[in-house]
Scaffold this motif. Structure first.
Motif, PDB file in Angstrom:
ATOM      1  N   TYR A  64     -14.474  26.636 126.138  1.00 20.45           N
ATOM      2  CA  TYR A  64     -15.290  27.778 125.712  1.00 20.45           C
ATOM      3  C   TYR A  64     -16.767  27.379 125.581  1.00 20.45           C
ATOM      4  O   TYR A  64     -17.667  28.105 125.997  1.00 20.45           O
ATOM      5  CB  TYR A  64     -14.731  28.349 124.395  1.00 20.45           C
ATOM      6  CG  TYR A  64     -15.508  29.524 123.856  1.00 20.45           C
ATOM      7  CD1 TYR A  64     -15.893  30.572 124.698  1.00 20.45           C
ATOM      8  CD2 TYR A  64     -15.874  29.591 122.506  1.00 20.45           C
ATOM      9  CE1 TYR A  64     -16.628  31.645 124.207  1.00 20.45           C
ATOM     10  CE2 TYR A  64     -16.607  30.657 122.015  1.00 20.45           C
ATOM     11  CZ  TYR A  64     -16.972  31.679 122.868  1.00 20.45           C
ATOM     12  OH  TYR A  64     -17.718  32.735 122.394  1.00 20.45           O
ATOM     13  N   GLN A  67     -18.440  27.432 128.739  1.00 16.05           N
ATOM     14  CA  GLN A  67     -18.739  28.806 129.200  1.00 16.05           C
ATOM     15  C   GLN A  67     -20.003  29.339 128.521  1.00 16.05           C
ATOM     16  O   GLN A  67     -20.826  29.994 129.166  1.00 16.05           O
ATOM     17  CB  GLN A  67     -17.531  29.714 128.933  1.00 16.05           C
ATOM     18  CG  GLN A  67     -16.334  29.333 129.800  1.00 16.05           C
ATOM     19  CD  GLN A  67     -15.018  29.938 129.334  1.00 16.05           C
ATOM     20  OE1 GLN A  67     -14.944  30.585 128.292  1.00 16.05           O
ATOM     21  NE2 GLN A  67     -13.966  29.713 130.109  1.00 16.05           N
ATOM     22  N   MET A 131     -16.929  38.001 127.318  1.00 12.70           N
ATOM     23  CA  MET A 131     -17.109  37.099 126.171  1.00 12.70           C
ATOM     24  C   MET A 131     -17.360  37.921 124.905  1.00 12.70           C
ATOM     25  O   MET A 131     -17.802  39.062 124.992  1.00 12.70           O
ATOM     26  CB  MET A 131     -18.274  36.127 126.449  1.00 12.70           C
ATOM     27  CG  MET A 131     -17.946  35.132 127.566  1.00 12.70           C
ATOM     28  SD  MET A 131     -19.351  34.132 128.132  1.00 12.70           S
ATOM     29  CE  MET A 131     -19.407  32.845 126.891  1.00 12.70           C
ATOM     30  N   CYS A 252     -15.522  30.946 118.007  1.00  9.58           N
ATOM     31  CA  CYS A 252     -14.537  29.981 118.545  1.00  9.58           C
ATOM     32  C   CYS A 252     -13.172  30.087 117.855  1.00  9.58           C
ATOM     33  O   CYS A 252     -12.223  29.434 118.278  1.00  9.58           O
ATOM     34  CB  CYS A 252     -15.078  28.557 118.481  1.00  9.58           C
ATOM     35  SG  CYS A 252     -15.129  27.867 116.821  1.00  9.58           S
TER      36      CYS A 252
END
Ligand code: FE2
Ligand code: FE2
Length: 313
Positions: A64, A67, A131, A252
């Motif tokens: 993540y 990204q 996202m 997260c």
């Protein structure tokens, strides 16, 4: 300029036009092709994101973070292309009534940078869809461009040449060999790299042409400008890092400890500095060109300015 040098340069501009026509691509037809980002894969390779330094993150969290970094990486390019396109358009004036081959090469270059900006805007939109909300990219392309374009042309071309060389190096050295990246993200960098190869040659030709016009005092000032530009790039990275780390932490899926946040802020800044300053500063073609256009004392000044940024101080 000597006639023979002029002929050699014209051949190099002509070669850029030829390749530019041959590899020309379109955003939807060739790059995106109806695809979406695959969020089960990384965007940036570990060699650029440096996420493997964070042993306290799980594999999913590292992916993540790659990204989040990939999103800012794309935005950084969109930002740089604003001033690069404007500078090349300005330089084209020197060729308006001169070498028509050079003029065509610069016009194609500018057209490609406009297309790249559109591509990176589209990617930002697509990444935003996949996202969590809350991501912010701080720097405004026009604000940065007005600062950059206020510096000497020699310095802007040095920075531009550097950016276009490291773009290629990133693709060849770490993106292309990595089989675990999002196919779409990887393709974006592949297609971008194809056009950047010609841009770096044109930067080189224009940088050397500009260098031929400078007096010793002007070159000295141009080196100061280049150092200022590197500091400005670093300022953008220093501002974006805590914003990206906050976004990562908020999205997260778990609460990170204060010590982990400190590690992330320091480590992500290190990665961004590597991506946008350190990796380019050691590009052999760039150091060769810079060395050929500067005196040893200029190299020392540039080295001293880079040392605290790239960790050699
Ligand atoms: Fe570009
Ligand atoms: Fe470019």
């Amino acid at each position: 300029m000597l006639a023979t040098q002029q002929q050699t340069d014209t051949k190099r501009y002509a070669k850029c036009i030829e390749v530019s026509k041959r590899i020309r691509w379109e955003i939807d037809r060739d790059v995106i092709r109806g695809r979406k980002f695959d969020f089960s894969r990384k965007f940036l390779p570990d060699g650029l994101s440096l996420v493997d330094q964070f042993e306290f993150l799980s594999d999913t969290e590292r992916r993540y973070l790659s990204q989040v970094q990939g999103r800012s990486y794309a935005n950084m390019f969109g930002l740089a292309e604003r001033f690069i396109g404007a500078k090349l358009l300005e330089l084209s004036r020197d060729h308006w009534l001169g070498d028509q081959t050079a003029l065509e090469a610069l016009v194609r270059f500018t057209d490609e940078e406009l297309k790249h900006q559109e591509l990176f805007r589209e990617l930002e939109r697509m990444m935003g869809e996949g996202m969590p909300a809350g991501y912010k990219y701080l720097a405004q392309p026009n604000d940065v461009a007005s600062i950059v374009l206020g510096k000497s042309t020699w310095a802007v071309l040095a920075l531009t040449c550097n950016i276009e060389l490291f773009t290629q190096a990133h693709y060849r050295q770490s993106v292309q060999p990595d089989d675990n990246l999002s196919d779409l993200f990887k393709d974006v960098l592949l297609f971008h790299w194809k056009e950047e190869s010609q841009h770096a040659i044109i930067d080189e030709l224009e940088w050397q042409r500009e260098d031929g016009k400078l007096s010793a005092a002007e070159r000295d000032r141009a080196v100061t400008d280049l150092i200022d530009l590197v500091a400005a790039v670093d300022g953008i990275l220093q501002a974006q890092t805590p914003v990206d780390v906050e976004y990562f932490a908020a999205t997260c899926g778990r609460k990170l400890k204060p010590a982990e946040m400190d590690r992330l802020r320091a480590g992500v800044l290190k990665a961004y500095r590597w991506q946008f300053i350190g990796s380019g500063a050691q590009e052999p073609r760039f150091t060769e060109l810079l060395g050929s256009m500067t005196l040893p004392q200029h190299g020392e000044r540039i080295g001293a300015a880079l040392a605290p940024i790239v960790g050699t101080a």
